[in-house]
Every structure is written in C-alpha cells, then in structure tokens.
Scaffold this active site. Structure first.
Site, mmCIF file in Angstrom:
data_model
loop_
_atom_site.group_PDB
_atom_site.id
_atom_site.type_symbol
_atom_site.label_atom_id
_atom_site.label_comp_id
_atom_site.label_asym_id
_atom_site.label_seq_id
_atom_site.Cartn_x
_atom_site.Cartn_y
_atom_site.Cartn_z
ATOM 1 C CB CYS A 86 14.396 22.922 22.402
ATOM 2 S SG CYS A 86 13.099 21.710 22.730
ATOM 3 C CG ASN A 104 9.013 16.667 17.552
ATOM 4 O OD1 ASN A 104 9.493 16.739 18.677
ATOM 5 N ND2 ASN A 104 9.521 17.320 16.517
HETATM 6 C C1 DHB Z 1 12.486 18.737 20.555
HETATM 7 C C2 DHB Z 1 13.590 19.536 20.491
HETATM 8 C C3 DHB Z 1 13.794 20.329 19.393
HETATM 9 O O1 DHB Z 1 14.855 21.154 19.271
HETATM 10 C C4 DHB Z 1 12.875 20.305 18.356
HETATM 11 O O2 DHB Z 1 13.052 21.065 17.286
HETATM 12 C C5 DHB Z 1 11.782 19.497 18.422
HETATM 13 C C6 DHB Z 1 11.585 18.714 19.525
HETATM 14 C C7 DHB Z 1 12.177 17.913 21.732
HETATM 15 O O3 DHB Z 1 13.000 17.228 22.287
HETATM 16 O O4 DHB Z 1 11.027 17.973 22.130
#
Ligand code: DHB
Length: 342
Positions: A145, A84
């Site tokens: 992230c 994602n």
């Molecule tokens: C997102 C944030 C994350 O920490 C992750 O592991 C996957 C996606 C995001 O918001 O894109």
C-alpha cells in the site's frame, strides 16, 4: 486444439471456451475478479454483476483496527489514470468478519481476503483471526500500500521485509488456503521481491499494486491530495503491470500470478494472460462502468473463440512461447540469408 498461432485461427463457438483457471489450489470458473480496494467487499457491485458468476471478489484491504484514513481530497484525475490516497480506511477485522465476510459467505461469493498491517505482528494477528473462518478462498497480503505514513511500511519494497510478512501469514493461515503476496512496481527489481516471497512460502503473487504518484494544482500551487502522494491506477499503468507479470513469469513459470493494472477490456485481460497471469483483477474501470467485470469476461471469451482457443489455461504465459518461436524463426531466416550470401 494446440496453442493458437497468429495466423490461421479456426474460430470456435464462444460457448465452447473453458474459462476456468486456478491460483494454486484455488479453482476459479472464470478468470476475472475484482481488484482490492475498488469494490469494497463486493456488496455495492451486486446490483450490476452476478458476483457468483465472476471469478471472485478481492476485498478492500482490512486492518486490525477501524481506521478513518487520510485527509481529503483523496482522489485526483490524471491522464489515463486515477490517483488515490484513501489510507486504508476500513472497519477493522472484527466488523469485517461479522458483516462483510458473513454477507459474502451467505451469497456464495468466492472471496479473496486482502489484509494489511503496519507491523509483521499485525499481519500475524490478522491471519490468526481469519484462520478458522469458513468461506475464504485465498488471502491476499497487501504489503505494497503506497498510502502509509512511512515508506518503511511498504514491506514489498524490501525483499527481507516482504519475506518476513509472507512467512508469518503463511504459517498462520490454514494449509489449504493459498497466500498471495501483492507486489509493488515501485522497486528496481520486482523479480528479486517475487523470489523472496516465494521462498517465504507465498503460493502466488498479485501484481501490481498502484504506483506512487503526485499531482500539483497549478492554481493553488500545492499538492491536490490531502495526503500529498497517492497510488496511481488505471490504463496509464498497464504496460508497467504487463512488464512486471512477464518478468516474474519468465523467472518462475510455476508461480501463480493474479495480474492487474489498468485492465478495461477483454483484450487487455488477454495481454496479462499471455504475459503469464492465470487470472486478473479489474479495478479502476469499475468506477465508471460497474458492469465491467462481466463484460470483460464475455469479451475474453469471444476473443479466445475467434482465435480457436478452447481452454483459457492454454494461453497462460503463451506470449513467452510465441516470442521464443518468433526469435527462433528470425534466427533461422537470418542463417539462411547468410548462407545464400556466402
Ligand atoms: C490504498 C491502498 C492501496 O494498496 C492502494 O494501492 C491504493 C490506496 C489506500 O487504502 O489508500
């Protein structure tokens, strides 16, 4: 009873199993929580799960300002996993506090608020904004992230940057509220990062965030995701997560760990507890089984009862003890064999 052994478990009634656990000073009656990003702020799951009965809700990482996220497509299926690239889409801290946190508080849901920032100062402002809000059980600091513009913003990939963020969040968070640092598996030495955030004041760690991945469509011959790369989650990453939890627990047995990565069943959750996690977050499975949290907790209860284990707290890190016993027994056997041959 003492810790279970592999042989000869004396089963107990599942209702006799005490599933309570703790993450630092945060006491949880149940070890199964949502995973950040997979259940927004919990409201969508309420028709399927009693949110007051589960361990708690870990909210989707919130940033200071509203954010629209990355271009679509934002999801790609992978073998045993999901990729994602949401890009931290969200309403910003003010709307989060007014709507989501308010709702969670009104409904008596144990809440861990996940925060994300692009700079150390943004994390500081988020911590300051949340400091006097009631109903926050812990802060999870998302320093890992994968879906940010620059890898330089993945603070968890560098011990110094990770520590800088954790230090300011710890300093600006109410003393009684645990701060958990969410770590990335995309590093050479996760123990070095855990050491750094621990020294910076983290009360625990959440492991693991998604792994950075990419899918290319052989028909269009270009990356499927609008953002090109994304975070890989689901069962494909479970062995990586279990390994990370094991390594960090071995290095810092007293550091509370919230474990996550591809948990689908009570048996999977048990693996994380054996590796050293005190509680677990469940994410990707919820997309196709919204009842998963309660089911996993019930399966874990049954599994512990079948092994004669009455306290979940007794199995946190038990895999390490069992392995040490196994190695010692092997050594004794080998020594006896060698003596017999001498
Ligand atoms: C997102 C944030 C994350 O920490 C992750 O592991 C996957 C996606 C995001 O918001 O894109």
């Amino acid at each position: 009873m003492g810790p279970a052994t592999a042989a000869g478990p004396r089963a107990v009634d599942p209702s006799a199993v005490d599933l309570s656990t703790r993450l630092g000073t945060l006491v949880l009656p149940d070890p199964v929580l949502t995973a950040s990003g997979c259940a927004a702020a919990g409201r969508e799951l309420a028709p399927f799960v009693d949110l007051t009965a589960i361990g708690g809700v870990v909210t989707k990482s919130i940033m200071l300002e509203p954010r629209s996220g990355r271009p679509t497509p934002r999801m790609a299926e992978t073998p045993s996993g999901m990729l994602n690239s949401i890009g931290l889409q969200g309403p910003g801290i003010e709307a989060f506090v007014a709507k989501d946190l308010h709702w969670l508080r009104e409904h008596g849901v144990r809440t861990i608020v996940s925060i994300a920032g692009g700079t150390v100062q943004e994390y500081q402002k988020l911590a300051q904004r949340l400091r006097h809000e009631p109903g926050i059980g812990a802060i999870e600091v998302n320093i890992s992230c994968p879906n940010v513009e620059s890898r330089g913003q993945v603070f968890a990939c560098d011990p110094f940057s990770a520590a800088q963020v954790v230090e300011v969040v710890r300093r600006h968070t109410a003393p009684g509220t645990p701060v958990l640092a969410k770590l990335s598996p995309d590093v050479t030495d996760i123990v070095a990062i855990a050491r750094s955030v621990r020294e910076a004041g983290a009360d625990g760690v959440s492991m693991i965030n998604t792994l950075l991945g990419m899918v290319i469509d052989p028909d269009t011959m270009r990356p499927v995701l609008g953002g090109m790369t994304g975070g890989l989650s689901g069962p494909a990453i479970r062995p990586v997560a279990v390994r990370a939890v094991w390594q960090v627990h071995a290095a810092f047995p007293d550091l509370p760990i919230l474990g996550m990565g591809g948990i689908r069943t009570g048996r999977d959750a048990f693996e994380f507890l054996l590796a050293g996690a005190s509680a677990v977050s469940v994410g990707t499975v919820v997309f196709h089984d919204p009842h998963a949290l309660a089911r996993i907790s019930a399966e874990l209860r049954e599994l512990l009862a079948a092994r004669g284990i009455t306290r979940l707290a007794d199995v946190v890190g038990l895999g390490h003890t069992m392995q040490a016993r196994h190695v010692a027994a092997q050594a004794t056997r080998r020594a006896a064999q060698e003596e017999a041959l001498a």
